[in-house]
Design a protein around this motif. Structure first.
Motif, PDB file in Angstrom:
ATOM      1  N   LEU A  55       0.831  -1.202   0.000  1.00 63.58           N
ATOM      2  CA  LEU A  55       0.000   0.000   0.000  1.00 63.58           C
ATOM      3  C   LEU A  55       0.868   1.256   0.000  1.00 63.58           C
ATOM      4  N   PHE A  56       1.962   1.210   0.758  1.00 60.07           N
ATOM      5  CA  PHE A  56       2.895   2.334   0.781  1.00 60.07           C
ATOM      6  C   PHE A  56       3.460   2.585  -0.615  1.00 60.07           C
ATOM      7  N   GLU A  57       3.838   1.537  -1.310  1.00 65.11           N
ATOM      8  CA  GLU A  57       4.395   1.680  -2.657  1.00 65.11           C
ATOM      9  C   GLU A  57       3.371   2.250  -3.628  1.00 65.11           C
ATOM     10  N   ILE A  58       2.118   1.885  -3.466  1.00 66.39           N
ATOM     11  CA  ILE A  58       1.067   2.371  -4.370  1.00 66.39           C
ATOM     12  C   ILE A  58       0.811   3.860  -4.166  1.00 66.39           C
ATOM     13  N   VAL A  59       0.693   4.314  -2.916  1.00 66.74           N
ATOM     14  CA  VAL A  59       0.343   5.711  -2.660  1.00 66.74           C
ATOM     15  C   VAL A  59       1.558   6.629  -2.595  1.00 66.74           C
ATOM     16  N   TYR A  60       2.771   6.088  -2.753  1.00 64.64           N
ATOM     17  CA  TYR A  60       3.987   6.898  -2.675  1.00 64.64           C
ATOM     18  C   TYR A  60       3.974   8.047  -3.680  1.00 64.64           C
ATOM     19  N   GLY A  61       3.451   7.816  -4.869  1.00 63.90           N
ATOM     20  CA  GLY A  61       3.407   8.853  -5.890  1.00 63.90           C
ATOM     21  C   GLY A  61       2.374   9.933  -5.615  1.00 63.90           C
ATOM     22  N   VAL A  62       1.430   9.663  -4.737  1.00 67.28           N
ATOM     23  CA  VAL A  62       0.378  10.624  -4.418  1.00 67.28           C
ATOM     24  C   VAL A  62       0.809  11.551  -3.292  1.00 67.28           C
ATOM     25  N   GLY A  63       1.452  10.983  -2.275  1.00 68.24           N
ATOM     26  CA  GLY A  63       1.852  11.777  -1.120  1.00 68.24           C
ATOM     27  C   GLY A  63       2.501  10.913  -0.061  1.00 68.24           C
ATOM     28  N   THR A  64       2.498  11.417   1.170  1.00 74.95           N
ATOM     29  CA  THR A  64       3.130  10.728   2.295  1.00 74.95           C
ATOM     30  C   THR A  64       2.099   9.891   3.039  1.00 74.95           C
ATOM     31  N   LEU A  65       2.365   8.614   3.175  1.00 70.06           N
ATOM     32  CA  LEU A  65       1.463   7.704   3.880  1.00 70.06           C
ATOM     33  C   LEU A  65       1.364   8.111   5.338  1.00 70.06           C
ATOM     34  N   MET A  66       0.129   8.243   5.839  1.00 69.81           N
ATOM     35  CA  MET A  66      -0.096   8.623   7.231  1.00 69.81           C
ATOM     36  C   MET A  66      -0.619   7.437   8.033  1.00 69.81           C
ATOM     37  N   ILE A  67      -1.790   6.955   7.667  1.00 69.59           N
ATOM     38  CA  ILE A  67      -2.460   5.889   8.404  1.00 69.59           C
ATOM     39  C   ILE A  67      -3.148   4.958   7.418  1.00 69.59           C
ATOM     40  N   ILE A  68      -3.123   3.683   7.757  1.00 64.77           N
ATOM     41  CA  ILE A  68      -3.930   2.709   7.025  1.00 64.77           C
ATOM     42  C   ILE A  68      -5.153   2.430   7.877  1.00 64.77           C
ATOM     43  N   ASP A  69      -6.316   2.505   7.281  1.00 61.49           N
ATOM     44  CA  ASP A  69      -7.583   2.280   7.971  1.00 61.49           C
ATOM     45  C   ASP A  69      -7.578   0.932   8.690  1.00 61.49           C
TER      46      ASP A  69
END
Length: 102
Positions: A55-69
């Protein structure tokens, strides 16, 4: 002061605290905030991609990972993965994320 400014950012879970050096003519009313925290939903994501690292790798291009639901972490819901991401709104914003696999 050097130690704090050397970190630039601290993850407060669920927020981010950014550090900037004040200048003598600093006006807090003229500061434009460009970062926002948004929930990203990844629809129809195969279960093998629901691990934290993927999930971190997927959203890396969008922004900084904060929390996973919590439902995403425990894989209870299953329709979509939901992740809180800190996004710089002054940059390019995406309407969708395409996840390809071999």
């Amino acid at each position: 002061m050097r130690k704090i400014l050397g970190q630039w950012v601290i993850n407060l879970k669920p927020g981010i605290l950014w550090f900037f050096c004040w200048s003598p003519d600093f006006n807090p009313h003229s500061k434009v905030h460009t970062h926002a925290q948004i929930w990203v939903r990844l629809m129809h994501l195969p279960q093998e991609y629901w691990r934290k690292q993927k999930l971190f790798e997927i959203v890396y291009g969008v922004g900084t990972l904060m929390i996973i639901d919590d439902a995403t972490k425990s894989r209870l819901f299953g329709i979509y993965a939901r992740i809180l991401v800190d996004v710089d709104m002054s940059g390019k914003l995406f309407d969708f994320i395409l996840v390809e696999r071999e």
